[in-house]
Design a protein around this motif. Sequence first.
Motif, PDB file in Angstrom:
ATOM      1  N   UNK B 196       1.113  -1.098   0.293  1.00  0.00           N
ATOM      2  CA  UNK B 196      -0.411  -0.226  -0.242  1.00  0.00           C
ATOM      3  C   UNK B 196       0.860   1.110  -0.234  1.00  0.00           C
ATOM      4  N   UNK B 197       0.039   2.171  -0.753  1.00  0.00           N
ATOM      5  CA  UNK B 197       1.374   3.086  -0.740  1.00  0.00           C
ATOM      6  C   UNK B 197       0.122   4.980  -0.164  1.00  0.00           C
ATOM      7  N   UNK B 198       0.360   5.309   0.889  1.00  0.00           N
ATOM      8  CA  UNK B 198      -0.618   6.293   1.188  1.00  0.00           C
ATOM      9  C   UNK B 198      -0.074   8.193   0.865  1.00  0.00           C
ATOM     10  N   UNK B 199       0.008   8.739   0.736  1.00  0.00           N
ATOM     11  CA  UNK B 199       0.796  10.746   0.310  1.00  0.00           C
ATOM     12  C   UNK B 199       0.554  10.966   1.978  1.00  0.00           C
ATOM     13  N   UNK B 201       1.570  13.811   3.126  1.00  0.00           N
ATOM     14  CA  UNK B 201       2.316  15.248   2.898  1.00  0.00           C
ATOM     15  C   UNK B 201       2.788  15.789   3.707  1.00  0.00           C
ATOM     16  N   UNK B 210      -3.976   9.235   7.821  1.00  0.00           N
ATOM     17  CA  UNK B 210      -4.732   8.821   6.379  1.00  0.00           C
ATOM     18  C   UNK B 210      -4.148   7.104   6.562  1.00  0.00           C
ATOM     19  N   UNK B 214      -7.041   3.825   6.520  1.00  0.00           N
ATOM     20  CA  UNK B 214      -7.157   2.297   4.924  1.00  0.00           C
ATOM     21  C   UNK B 214      -6.564   0.569   6.051  1.00  0.00           C
TER      22      UNK B 214
END
Lengths: 332, 343
Positions: B196-199, B201, B210, B214
């Motif tokens: 999985x990949x999240x930003x 910031x 975030x 998930x």
Amino acid sequence: MNQTTSIIDRPAPLPEAPVGLWRRLLRQSWIGALAAALFLWLLAGVVTGSLSLSFLLANATIAGFLALAGTAQMVVIASKPGNFDLSLPYVITFGAYIMSAGLLGQGNIAGSLALTVLAGGLAGALNALLIVRLRIPAIVATLASGYIIYSLIVAIQGGGFTRVGGLFEAALRLRIAGVSGALAATIATLALVAILLSRTVFGLQLHAMGQNGEAARLAGVRRGWLTLGTFVLSGVLAAWLGALLATYQGGVSADLGRSYLLGSVAAVVVGGTRITGGITSVLGTAIGALVLTLAQSDLILLQLSIGAQYVIQGLIVLGTVCLVAARSSNRG
Amino acid sequence: MTRTFAKHWILTGTLMVAAALGAGSAQAAGEKITIGIAMPFQGNGWQKGFLAAAQWAASEITAKGDKTVELTVVDAAGDTQTQIQQINNMTLQGVDFIILEPLSDTALNGAIDNAVGAGIPVLTTALGSVTNQKAIDLQFDYNEFSEKYVSYVAERTGGKGNALNIRGLAGNAAEQAIQDAYVKALAKYPDIKLVAEVYGDWNQSVAQQRVSAILPTLPQIDIIFSQGVAAFGAAQAFMAAGRDVPLQVYGFDGVDTNLLLELNAKSGYQSVAINTDPGIGGVAVNVAVAKLGGVDVPMKMILPVPTITMEDLRTTYKGMADSDIAWLKYTYDWTMSNMIKAK
């Protein structure tokens, strides 16, 4: 929904009296957002292969924070057409720092909370002072006070901070049947604000002022004091959110509140509230926040590129605004 | 602000005795040097560390007696236009040297031309380079950073496992550079799967939210990659959900290092802190003094990325507050022999 009848969340009973529950539900301004939230939850289920209640509840906790910011923004928007509170992210961050600074002694959580809420109220009072006394438009006044509060944040930051921890953190992180303490705390706060807006003189006058300021004045509403009350409420909510975030997340940073400026407005809009003032819906804003949070998570799960994610989020806000506009013009 | 840094830490390994090169000996005793520092924004632990390191280096050089280094610090509050004005103002005021953390790789080129044209050398550092070739450039190597980061994790997991990748600020050039370097370093370990990949910031709060959102849908996560910024937020998300904190590398912030020590005390959790070092602020001041003393300074310099072990955290960096940040002390002599490589 007609502006004059929308002082409370529920629509006024219609003249032809016995209307089915479904029809009444369908008339709610937030019904579209609720459908969207359900769709997004099902979509996440399809993408991951299992419909997970804990996924929904995890998102609801995050959405609860956004709903608080959205509600703080909503009361300001409702108080006058064109009103926005640009100082909101700074008040959130400021509240988080005061909560973590331990100014009244390390471990004095009740004292820190009281001080945080007081600081939020003072920030709101500063905004109201600029708007009422100096007759500056809210959007400019809150921009200016935002800079002032930012410099206070930089100053307080030099003094250091520690984790809030203790019983408060444990309570916010406690989960009973998947519902976190933080979610329970936000729901309780939102319920209080909903009662304040729909069941008190303050709430009635706030809506009246937002719908027609001059008429409200002629009817005996003291607009200066009401504006003060509105911004103090907004500031207190923002600072309380800062305290919750600092404690639940276990730390603070100067950019803590940054994402809440645009997010708060988006939650209000997606919740079905028109931004022309005079209308509030705490429930709508809460559902709007849930839609935005679920959309964000779904887009991550769908593994779309970050560019596509931003485009879709923009489309969601735009689509809702169009939908709300279409619904209200149909009613004529 | 220096009061919060009452404890200054020295990573003894970085202190090297170098042949003293008397760059300053040609100068008149007590000569005053004014160095302008253009900060991008304050209110971030890393920037506080950068400034503290610069002030430390200035006071070290001043303490030697033959030069007095004064720092003029400005803060652009994240706005590129403000930073351009600040560079132009410092040029007019006639500072001797400008240390710039550029908010843009192109927008400051004109202001840099003005300064260099007025005989004021400009050094760009920390936030990235500029395309203007007249600026001296002191940076970290993201390839080295990612290589160290990935190889530590791979060594610990035997080169396999499910990984969650927390990226930084979308569209940022440095962010993309770090990500590309990760991908390059990860190519050696095909059994580490990015699930999985999240930003995030580059914001602890956003990253935590975030990841929390998930998390219920994610399979077993063995590894987190966080660009050295979101480690604390990611760990808090796992802890709040009642899951074990996966293996990840921590940053130099007090919240990170204290969390690492806390996890270790609770369950024997092991890891290290690898980060771009705010101590680069001290190196920048040293380079400025050398340049003004007539030393031939290279236009491009790379500062190594340090690793702080749990042993270091218990000894050299003992007692950090959550709001502190660890940074290394690079002396003038170290800078001369390792960065400037003067003969």
